[in-house]
Design a protein around this motif. Structure first.
Motif, PDB file in Angstrom:
ATOM      1  N   GLY A   1      65.683 -58.119  63.224  1.00 48.34           N
ATOM      2  CA  GLY A   1      66.297 -57.954  64.539  1.00 48.34           C
ATOM      3  C   GLY A   1      65.340 -57.344  65.545  1.00 48.34           C
ATOM      4  O   GLY A   1      65.328 -57.735  66.726  1.00 48.34           O
ATOM      5  N   LEU A   2      64.544 -56.386  65.089  1.00 45.92           N
ATOM      6  CA  LEU A   2      63.552 -55.775  65.982  1.00 45.92           C
ATOM      7  C   LEU A   2      62.475 -56.781  66.380  1.00 45.92           C
ATOM      8  O   LEU A   2      62.008 -56.786  67.531  1.00 45.92           O
ATOM      9  CB  LEU A   2      62.920 -54.545  65.335  1.00 45.92           C
ATOM     10  CG  LEU A   2      63.875 -53.371  65.073  1.00 45.92           C
ATOM     11  CD1 LEU A   2      63.153 -52.249  64.352  1.00 45.92           C
ATOM     12  CD2 LEU A   2      64.493 -52.886  66.373  1.00 45.92           C
ATOM     13  N   MET A   3      62.084 -57.636  65.460  1.00 45.33           N
ATOM     14  CA  MET A   3      61.096 -58.674  65.780  1.00 45.33           C
ATOM     15  C   MET A   3      61.668 -59.659  66.812  1.00 45.33           C
ATOM     16  O   MET A   3      60.965 -60.063  67.750  1.00 45.33           O
ATOM     17  CB  MET A   3      60.672 -59.420  64.517  1.00 45.33           C
ATOM     18  CG  MET A   3      59.922 -58.571  63.508  1.00 45.33           C
ATOM     19  SD  MET A   3      58.313 -58.026  64.092  1.00 45.33           S
ATOM     20  CE  MET A   3      57.434 -59.559  64.085  1.00 45.33           C
ATOM     21  N   LEU A   4      62.948 -60.012  66.672  1.00 49.03           N
ATOM     22  CA  LEU A   4      63.570 -60.900  67.664  1.00 49.03           C
ATOM     23  C   LEU A   4      63.667 -60.221  69.021  1.00 49.03           C
ATOM     24  O   LEU A   4      63.471 -60.858  70.064  1.00 49.03           O
ATOM     25  CB  LEU A   4      64.956 -61.340  67.186  1.00 49.03           C
ATOM     26  CG  LEU A   4      64.979 -62.290  65.997  1.00 49.03           C
ATOM     27  CD1 LEU A   4      66.420 -62.581  65.574  1.00 49.03           C
ATOM     28  CD2 LEU A   4      64.244 -63.582  66.313  1.00 49.03           C
ATOM     29  N   GLU A   5      63.969 -58.925  69.022  1.00 46.80           N
ATOM     30  CA  GLU A   5      63.997 -58.157  70.275  1.00 46.80           C
ATOM     31  C   GLU A   5      62.624 -58.167  70.935  1.00 46.80           C
ATOM     32  O   GLU A   5      62.498 -58.336  72.156  1.00 46.80           O
ATOM     33  CB  GLU A   5      64.451 -56.731  69.993  1.00 46.80           C
ATOM     34  CG  GLU A   5      64.568 -55.860  71.223  1.00 46.80           C
ATOM     35  CD  GLU A   5      64.988 -54.435  70.888  1.00 46.80           C
ATOM     36  OE1 GLU A   5      64.740 -53.551  71.728  1.00 46.80           O
ATOM     37  OE2 GLU A   5      65.543 -54.195  69.799  1.00 46.80           O
TER      38      GLU A   5
ATOM     39  N   GLY B   1      58.226 -64.945  81.752  1.00 51.40           N
ATOM     40  CA  GLY B   1      59.065 -65.795  82.590  1.00 51.40           C
ATOM     41  C   GLY B   1      59.684 -66.968  81.844  1.00 51.40           C
ATOM     42  O   GLY B   1      60.109 -67.943  82.467  1.00 51.40           O
ATOM     43  N   ALA B   2      59.757 -66.885  80.534  1.00 49.78           N
ATOM     44  CA  ALA B   2      60.357 -67.955  79.736  1.00 49.78           C
ATOM     45  C   ALA B   2      61.834 -67.653  79.482  1.00 49.78           C
ATOM     46  O   ALA B   2      62.318 -66.554  79.761  1.00 49.78           O
ATOM     47  CB  ALA B   2      59.613 -68.083  78.402  1.00 49.78           C
ATOM     48  N   ARG B   3      62.548 -68.646  78.986  1.00 45.74           N
ATOM     49  CA  ARG B   3      63.976 -68.467  78.688  1.00 45.74           C
ATOM     50  C   ARG B   3      64.152 -67.522  77.498  1.00 45.74           C
ATOM     51  O   ARG B   3      63.330 -67.487  76.594  1.00 45.74           O
ATOM     52  CB  ARG B   3      64.622 -69.808  78.365  1.00 45.74           C
ATOM     53  CG  ARG B   3      64.671 -70.728  79.585  1.00 45.74           C
ATOM     54  CD  ARG B   3      65.362 -72.013  79.275  1.00 45.74           C
ATOM     55  NE  ARG B   3      64.472 -72.812  78.410  1.00 45.74           N
ATOM     56  CZ  ARG B   3      64.862 -73.879  77.742  1.00 45.74           C
ATOM     57  NH1 ARG B   3      66.101 -74.292  77.815  1.00 45.74           N
ATOM     58  NH2 ARG B   3      64.009 -74.549  76.999  1.00 45.74           N
ATOM     59  N   SER B   4      65.261 -66.788  77.527  1.00 47.65           N
ATOM     60  CA  SER B   4      65.557 -65.830  76.456  1.00 47.65           C
ATOM     61  C   SER B   4      66.042 -66.577  75.216  1.00 47.65           C
ATOM     62  O   SER B   4      66.390 -67.763  75.273  1.00 47.65           O
ATOM     63  CB  SER B   4      66.635 -64.846  76.911  1.00 47.65           C
ATOM     64  OG  SER B   4      67.874 -65.516  77.034  1.00 47.65           O
ATOM     65  N   ILE B   5      66.114 -65.864  74.111  1.00 48.47           N
ATOM     66  CA  ILE B   5      66.614 -66.454  72.868  1.00 48.47           C
ATOM     67  C   ILE B   5      68.063 -66.905  73.045  1.00 48.47           C
ATOM     68  O   ILE B   5      68.450 -67.980  72.595  1.00 48.47           O
ATOM     69  CB  ILE B   5      66.469 -65.456  71.699  1.00 48.47           C
ATOM     70  CG1 ILE B   5      64.984 -65.241  71.379  1.00 48.47           C
ATOM     71  CG2 ILE B   5      67.211 -65.942  70.465  1.00 48.47           C
ATOM     72  CD1 ILE B   5      64.708 -64.176  70.337  1.00 48.47           C
ATOM     73  N   ALA B   6      68.864 -66.100  73.736  1.00 50.31           N
ATOM     74  CA  ALA B   6      70.267 -66.471  73.979  1.00 50.31           C
ATOM     75  C   ALA B   6      70.355 -67.763  74.785  1.00 50.31           C
ATOM     76  O   ALA B   6      71.185 -68.628  74.494  1.00 50.31           O
ATOM     77  CB  ALA B   6      70.995 -65.342  74.695  1.00 50.31           C
TER      78      ALA B   6
ATOM     79  N   LEU C   1      60.303 -60.457  70.572  1.00 53.82           N
ATOM     80  CA  LEU C   1      60.062 -61.805  71.111  1.00 53.82           C
ATOM     81  C   LEU C   1      60.803 -62.010  72.430  1.00 53.82           C
ATOM     82  O   LEU C   1      60.265 -62.609  73.367  1.00 53.82           O
ATOM     83  CB  LEU C   1      60.493 -62.870  70.097  1.00 53.82           C
ATOM     84  CG  LEU C   1      59.549 -63.090  68.933  1.00 53.82           C
ATOM     85  CD1 LEU C   1      60.183 -64.022  67.903  1.00 53.82           C
ATOM     86  CD2 LEU C   1      58.229 -63.663  69.431  1.00 53.82           C
ATOM     87  N   ASP C   2      62.037 -61.504  72.500  1.00 49.78           N
ATOM     88  CA  ASP C   2      62.797 -61.630  73.746  1.00 49.78           C
ATOM     89  C   ASP C   2      62.081 -60.911  74.895  1.00 49.78           C
ATOM     90  O   ASP C   2      62.032 -61.417  76.028  1.00 49.78           O
ATOM     91  CB  ASP C   2      64.198 -61.052  73.565  1.00 49.78           C
ATOM     92  CG  ASP C   2      65.294 -62.051  73.869  1.00 49.78           C
ATOM     93  OD1 ASP C   2      64.995 -63.234  74.133  1.00 49.78           O
ATOM     94  OD2 ASP C   2      66.473 -61.645  73.845  1.00 49.78           O
ATOM     95  N   LEU C   3      61.531 -59.735  74.621  1.00 49.26           N
ATOM     96  CA  LEU C   3      60.780 -59.012  75.656  1.00 49.26           C
ATOM     97  C   LEU C   3      59.528 -59.790  76.072  1.00 49.26           C
ATOM     98  O   LEU C   3      59.193 -59.842  77.264  1.00 49.26           O
ATOM     99  CB  LEU C   3      60.396 -57.616  75.155  1.00 49.26           C
ATOM    100  CG  LEU C   3      61.548 -56.620  75.019  1.00 49.26           C
ATOM    101  CD1 LEU C   3      61.083 -55.355  74.304  1.00 49.26           C
ATOM    102  CD2 LEU C   3      62.130 -56.292  76.380  1.00 49.26           C
ATOM    103  N   LEU C   4      58.864 -60.410  75.116  1.00 54.51           N
ATOM    104  CA  LEU C   4      57.689 -61.227  75.421  1.00 54.51           C
ATOM    105  C   LEU C   4      58.082 -62.420  76.294  1.00 54.51           C
ATOM    106  O   LEU C   4      57.418 -62.712  77.294  1.00 54.51           O
ATOM    107  CB  LEU C   4      57.026 -61.714  74.132  1.00 54.51           C
ATOM    108  CG  LEU C   4      55.877 -62.701  74.319  1.00 54.51           C
ATOM    109  CD1 LEU C   4      54.655 -61.998  74.891  1.00 54.51           C
ATOM    110  CD2 LEU C   4      55.550 -63.390  73.012  1.00 54.51           C
ATOM    111  N   PHE C   5      59.177 -63.089  75.939  1.00 55.81           N
ATOM    112  CA  PHE C   5      59.628 -64.237  76.732  1.00 55.81           C
ATOM    113  C   PHE C   5      59.964 -63.813  78.159  1.00 55.81           C
ATOM    114  O   PHE C   5      59.604 -64.488  79.132  1.00 55.81           O
ATOM    115  CB  PHE C   5      60.858 -64.892  76.086  1.00 55.81           C
ATOM    116  CG  PHE C   5      60.598 -65.529  74.750  1.00 55.81           C
ATOM    117  CD1 PHE C   5      59.323 -65.919  74.352  1.00 55.81           C
ATOM    118  CD2 PHE C   5      61.638 -65.746  73.875  1.00 55.81           C
ATOM    119  CE1 PHE C   5      59.093 -66.516  73.120  1.00 55.81           C
ATOM    120  CE2 PHE C   5      61.414 -66.339  72.638  1.00 55.81           C
ATOM    121  CZ  PHE C   5      60.145 -66.718  72.262  1.00 55.81           C
TER     122      PHE C   5
END
Length: 108
Positions: free
Chosen positions: A81-85, A95-100, A87-91
């Protein structure tokens, strides 16, 4: 002393039928009733995350891994979950779309 006669299923059913009504054998039917809860049934995903997703390995130096593990432990969270968080911050930063947004049904 004579034995009492054996009861048969037909005699038991005949005895349980209210007076004035005759038992008509297998013609009697039961009605199937379904409870309407008002909510549509929940759809289950057809595949698990493991079946849908693509796996990716990340090699971390021991101090980096230890720090991630310590943060996960302190927050009572999973490292995944922390790794996905992260990645979301990186996106977001790029300026890329979020995981959601990427996981929305219409893909927008």
């Amino acid at each position: 002393m004579p034995k009492p006669p054996k009861l048969s299923l037909a005699s038991i059913v005949a005895a349980s039928t209210p007076p004035g009504k005759s038992h008509q054998g297998p013609q009697q039917t039961a009605e199937i009733v379904q409870l309407d809860t008002g909510a549509p049934p929940l759809r289950r995903p057809t595949a698990t995350l493991k079946q849908r997703a693509r796996q990716m390995s990340v090699y971390l130096e021991p101090p980096v891994y230890d720090q991630l593990r310590d943060i996960a432990h302190a927050e009572r969270a999973k490292m995944h979950g922390l790794m996905l968080e992260a990645l979301d911050l990186l996106f977001k930063q790029r300026g890329a779309r979020s995981i959601a947004q990427l996981n929305e049904p219409d893909g927008r």
